[in-house]
Scaffold this motif. Structure first.
Motif, PDB file in Angstrom:
ATOM      1  N   MET A   6      17.983  27.963  53.316  1.00  0.00           N
ATOM      2  CA  MET A   6      17.596  27.407  51.561  1.00  0.00           C
ATOM      3  C   MET A   6      19.447  26.421  51.404  1.00  0.00           C
ATOM      4  O   MET A   6      19.916  26.530  51.146  1.00  0.00           O
ATOM      5  N   ARG A   7      19.217  24.712  51.090  1.00  0.00           N
ATOM      6  CA  ARG A   7      19.817  24.135  50.478  1.00  0.00           C
ATOM      7  C   ARG A   7      18.872  23.330  49.009  1.00  0.00           C
ATOM      8  O   ARG A   7      18.001  23.569  48.545  1.00  0.00           O
ATOM      9  N   THR A   8      19.922  23.008  48.682  1.00  0.00           N
ATOM     10  CA  THR A   8      19.957  22.366  47.272  1.00  0.00           C
ATOM     11  C   THR A   8      18.185  21.223  47.835  1.00  0.00           C
ATOM     12  O   THR A   8      18.864  20.251  48.663  1.00  0.00           O
ATOM     13  N   GLY A   9      17.536  21.460  46.226  1.00  0.00           N
ATOM     14  CA  GLY A   9      15.737  20.867  46.436  1.00  0.00           C
ATOM     15  C   GLY A   9      15.044  21.732  47.477  1.00  0.00           C
ATOM     16  O   GLY A   9      13.926  21.765  47.682  1.00  0.00           O
ATOM     17  N   ALA A  10      14.901  22.706  49.056  1.00  0.00           N
ATOM     18  CA  ALA A  10      14.335  23.109  49.361  1.00  0.00           C
ATOM     19  C   ALA A  10      13.260  23.758  48.691  1.00  0.00           C
ATOM     20  O   ALA A  10      12.369  24.114  49.335  1.00  0.00           O
ATOM     21  N   LEU A  11      13.856  24.966  47.709  1.00  0.00           N
ATOM     22  CA  LEU A  11      12.947  25.699  46.608  1.00  0.00           C
ATOM     23  C   LEU A  11      12.144  25.036  45.590  1.00  0.00           C
ATOM     24  O   LEU A  11      11.132  25.392  46.082  1.00  0.00           O
ATOM     25  N   THR A  12      12.463  23.725  45.923  1.00  0.00           N
ATOM     26  CA  THR A  12      11.053  23.138  44.515  1.00  0.00           C
ATOM     27  C   THR A  12      10.514  22.753  45.516  1.00  0.00           C
ATOM     28  O   THR A  12       9.227  22.472  45.782  1.00  0.00           O
ATOM     29  N   ARG A  13      10.745  21.988  47.543  1.00  0.00           N
ATOM     30  CA  ARG A  13       9.666  21.421  47.434  1.00  0.00           C
ATOM     31  C   ARG A  13       8.752  22.552  47.945  1.00  0.00           C
ATOM     32  O   ARG A  13       7.987  22.289  48.456  1.00  0.00           O
ATOM     33  N   LEU A  14       9.429  23.656  48.306  1.00  0.00           N
ATOM     34  CA  LEU A  14       8.387  24.847  48.439  1.00  0.00           C
ATOM     35  C   LEU A  14       7.394  25.356  47.727  1.00  0.00           C
ATOM     36  O   LEU A  14       6.447  25.192  47.708  1.00  0.00           O
ATOM     37  N   GLU A  15       7.927  25.587  45.978  1.00  0.00           N
ATOM     38  CA  GLU A  15       7.688  25.347  45.193  1.00  0.00           C
ATOM     39  C   GLU A  15       6.176  24.125  44.988  1.00  0.00           C
ATOM     40  O   GLU A  15       4.836  24.468  44.825  1.00  0.00           O
ATOM     41  N   LEU A  16       6.187  23.289  45.043  1.00  0.00           N
ATOM     42  CA  LEU A  16       5.736  22.152  44.795  1.00  0.00           C
ATOM     43  C   LEU A  16       4.577  22.468  45.605  1.00  0.00           C
ATOM     44  O   LEU A  16       2.974  21.814  45.413  1.00  0.00           O
ATOM     45  N   ILE A  17       4.696  22.435  47.062  1.00  0.00           N
ATOM     46  CA  ILE A  17       4.022  22.291  48.706  1.00  0.00           C
ATOM     47  C   ILE A  17       2.668  23.709  47.926  1.00  0.00           C
ATOM     48  O   ILE A  17       1.674  23.330  48.132  1.00  0.00           O
ATOM     49  N   THR A  18       2.986  25.040  47.788  1.00  0.00           N
ATOM     50  CA  THR A  18       2.241  26.258  46.774  1.00  0.00           C
ATOM     51  C   THR A  18       1.533  25.748  45.656  1.00  0.00           C
ATOM     52  O   THR A  18       0.479  25.856  45.908  1.00  0.00           O
ATOM     53  N   ARG A  19       1.470  24.578  45.303  1.00  0.00           N
ATOM     54  CA  ARG A  19       1.677  24.096  43.503  1.00  0.00           C
ATOM     55  C   ARG A  19      -0.271  22.889  44.059  1.00  0.00           C
ATOM     56  O   ARG A  19      -0.626  22.254  42.939  1.00  0.00           O
ATOM     57  N   ILE A  20      -0.392  22.183  44.913  1.00  0.00           N
ATOM     58  CA  ILE A  20      -1.291  21.131  45.228  1.00  0.00           C
ATOM     59  C   ILE A  20      -2.303  21.451  45.546  1.00  0.00           C
ATOM     60  O   ILE A  20      -3.490  20.939  45.209  1.00  0.00           O
ATOM     61  N   PRO A  21      -2.398  22.917  46.504  1.00  0.00           N
ATOM     62  CA  PRO A  21      -4.110  23.063  46.667  1.00  0.00           C
ATOM     63  C   PRO A  21      -4.886  23.296  45.018  1.00  0.00           C
ATOM     64  O   PRO A  21      -3.853  23.855  43.843  1.00  0.00           O
ATOM     65  N   GLY A  22      -5.901  22.265  44.914  1.00  0.00           N
ATOM     66  CA  GLY A  22      -7.092  22.958  44.059  1.00  0.00           C
ATOM     67  C   GLY A  22      -6.766  21.299  43.406  1.00  0.00           C
ATOM     68  O   GLY A  22      -7.434  21.472  42.316  1.00  0.00           O
ATOM     69  N   HIS A  23      -5.420  20.694  43.381  1.00  0.00           N
ATOM     70  CA  HIS A  23      -5.667  19.242  42.404  1.00  0.00           C
ATOM     71  C   HIS A  23      -6.875  18.258  43.319  1.00  0.00           C
ATOM     72  O   HIS A  23      -7.118  18.647  44.683  1.00  0.00           O
ATOM     73  N   ASP A  24      -7.582  17.009  43.204  1.00  0.00           N
ATOM     74  CA  ASP A  24      -8.553  16.568  43.567  1.00  0.00           C
ATOM     75  C   ASP A  24      -8.360  15.528  45.019  1.00  0.00           C
ATOM     76  O   ASP A  24      -8.574  15.575  46.017  1.00  0.00           O
ATOM     77  N   SER A  25      -6.394  15.541  44.663  1.00  0.00           N
ATOM     78  CA  SER A  25      -6.088  14.208  45.993  1.00  0.00           C
ATOM     79  C   SER A  25      -4.958  14.865  45.188  1.00  0.00           C
ATOM     80  O   SER A  25      -3.473  14.729  44.598  1.00  0.00           O
ATOM     81  N   LEU A  26      -3.467  14.066  46.582  1.00  0.00           N
ATOM     82  CA  LEU A  26      -2.620  14.140  46.324  1.00  0.00           C
ATOM     83  C   LEU A  26      -1.899  13.149  45.730  1.00  0.00           C
ATOM     84  O   LEU A  26      -1.068  13.498  44.460  1.00  0.00           O
ATOM     85  N   ALA A  27      -2.544  11.981  44.817  1.00  0.00           N
ATOM     86  CA  ALA A  27      -2.007  11.162  43.697  1.00  0.00           C
ATOM     87  C   ALA A  27      -2.080  11.837  42.520  1.00  0.00           C
ATOM     88  O   ALA A  27      -1.797  11.822  41.264  1.00  0.00           O
ATOM     89  N   ALA A  28      -3.573  13.032  42.046  1.00  0.00           N
ATOM     90  CA  ALA A  28      -3.824  14.074  41.481  1.00  0.00           C
ATOM     91  C   ALA A  28      -2.005  14.449  41.025  1.00  0.00           C
ATOM     92  O   ALA A  28      -2.112  14.941  39.890  1.00  0.00           O
ATOM     93  N   ALA A  29      -2.336  15.166  42.297  1.00  0.00           N
ATOM     94  CA  ALA A  29      -1.275  16.590  42.173  1.00  0.00           C
ATOM     95  C   ALA A  29      -0.094  15.461  41.646  1.00  0.00           C
ATOM     96  O   ALA A  29       0.752  16.195  41.229  1.00  0.00           O
ATOM     97  N   ALA A  30       0.239  14.319  42.543  1.00  0.00           N
ATOM     98  CA  ALA A  30       1.210  14.179  41.705  1.00  0.00           C
ATOM     99  C   ALA A  30       1.673  13.688  40.714  1.00  0.00           C
ATOM    100  O   ALA A  30       2.700  13.751  40.215  1.00  0.00           O
ATOM    101  N   ARG A  31       0.386  13.062  40.245  1.00  0.00           N
ATOM    102  CA  ARG A  31       0.513  12.548  38.667  1.00  0.00           C
ATOM    103  C   ARG A  31       1.023  14.750  37.561  1.00  0.00           C
ATOM    104  O   ARG A  31       1.332  14.519  37.002  1.00  0.00           O
ATOM    105  N   ALA A  32       0.576  15.659  38.324  1.00  0.00           N
ATOM    106  CA  ALA A  32       0.309  16.895  37.794  1.00  0.00           C
ATOM    107  C   ALA A  32       1.723  17.436  37.633  1.00  0.00           C
ATOM    108  O   ALA A  32       2.379  18.137  36.562  1.00  0.00           O
ATOM    109  N   LEU A  33       2.292  17.478  38.967  1.00  0.00           N
ATOM    110  CA  LEU A  33       3.768  17.977  39.621  1.00  0.00           C
ATOM    111  C   LEU A  33       4.600  17.656  40.046  1.00  0.00           C
ATOM    112  O   LEU A  33       6.227  17.407  39.516  1.00  0.00           O
ATOM    113  N   TYR A  34       4.930  15.733  40.072  1.00  0.00           N
ATOM    114  CA  TYR A  34       6.034  15.225  40.252  1.00  0.00           C
ATOM    115  C   TYR A  34       6.353  13.839  39.658  1.00  0.00           C
ATOM    116  O   TYR A  34       6.598  13.004  40.216  1.00  0.00           O
TER     117      TYR A  34
END
Length: 126
Positions: A6-34
């Protein structure tokens, strides 16, 4: 047994990837999460999938869903995040601390060993 460092940012990346499913698209996920940074989210997902060695997110489904291997990866990512939260709660944090934790994983490996990383970028191992 595989381990993730675990380095700086690794937990954030894992958190993001776990929250992507359920969004209509990666663009929608980016708007909501990123913060709407669609290209940056796509690059992050691609890097994680490359390091893992398999696709995690099925981009052909609406809403987005994990692949079969992605289900296992996300399950393990959630376990890592839980352990990290527990460790953070148990240890006082001092300004400037860099924390590293090795957590055993099954088949998913987020960071390839440094020798593999050098070969992948065209450099020869030393």
């Amino acid at each position: 047994m595989c381990a993730v460092t675990m380095r700086t940012g690794a937990l954030t990346r894992l958190e993001l990837i776990t929250r992507i499913p359920g969004h209509d698209s990666l663009a929608a996920a980016a708007r909501a999460l990123y913060g709407g940074r669609d290209s940056a989210l796509r690059q992050m997902v691609t890097k994680i999938e490359t390091a893992a060695g398999f696709p995690i997110i099925d981009r052909s489904s609406t809403p987005l869903s994990p692949t079969d291997a992605g289900h296992e990866f996300i399950r393990e990512a959630l376990q890592i995040l839980q352990v990290a939260r527990e460790q953070a709660a148990a240890q006082p944090h001092r300004e400037g601390d860099v924390r590293k934790a090795e957590i055993p994983l099954g088949r998913a490996e987020v960071s390839p060993p440094p020798a593999d990383r050098r070969r992948r970028h065209g450099s020869r191992p030393r």
